[in-house]
Design an enzyme around this catalytic site. Sequence first.
Site, short mmCIF file in Angstrom:
data_model
loop_
_atom_site.label_atom_id
_atom_site.label_comp_id
_atom_site.label_asym_id
_atom_site.label_seq_id
_atom_site.Cartn_x
_atom_site.Cartn_y
_atom_site.Cartn_z
CE1 TYR A 196 59.14 -84.05 6.89
CE2 TYR A 196 58.31 -81.94 7.69
CZ TYR A 196 58.42 -83.32 7.82
OH TYR A 196 57.78 -83.95 8.86
CE LYS A 216 56.11 -86.17 6.47
NZ LYS A 216 55.75 -87.58 6.74
#
Length: 252
Positions: free
Chosen positions: A159, A163
Amino acid sequence: MFNFNDRVVIVTGSGSPKGIGRTIALIFAKQGAAVVVADMNLEGVKDTVNAITEAGGKALGVELNVTSKESVDAMVSKTLEAFGRIDVLVNNAGISQKVTVEDMTLEDITRIFSVNMFGLFLCTQAVVKVMKNQKYGRVVNLSSVSAKRGGGVFGGAHYSASKAAVLGFSKNLAREVALDGITVNCVAPGLVNTEIWKSLPEDAAKNVISGIPMGRPGETKEIAATIAFLASEEASYITGEEIDINGGSHMD
């Protein structure tokens, strides 16, 4: 707050009641924009559209799978058919997963990147073509504090990596389209007061809050207001930037 009369705004992931997309859509509608509510959750899309129209705003609901080029292209076509232009794209759709690198599978990391980065790419590529023809556009991408500090709130390393990729992609794109009247910026929220946050066990919640100097999670309206600013005329000379919205949990 800002004037978005006659502007058309697409907000991906704005059907879910759990995140900040719905608030983003409502903020833009309140400021006069025609809002395209795009999400896989059709019931959620209907709820967001109803909330906008009942308040006197204008909205179009579209079913969207950001990982499908066909679905993205259909969203763009429906938007142009309904409104004739696209002025703002907010790439809000995203997913997370809490897992260690040791336990992570290739399928896990592929799934996270498929939505958070590749889906963002497909939406951006399709919309920027329209914006170039208009010689005007605003793209606002949602990154995360996890991209900058290496996790520590929600999600695993995949994750955080996805990002972080959003930040690099956005800066490069900002250089590519600057002369076309298009700005590209990011926001990097920290902990936000959503249903996901509320589902944390009490001990885990206290531990996260202890790392925030302001001693509280952010509110969805605080994230949405910053996004609206970056999409506004007032931010016309800001591009390739990232704005941290995290109560001081990460400062640079």
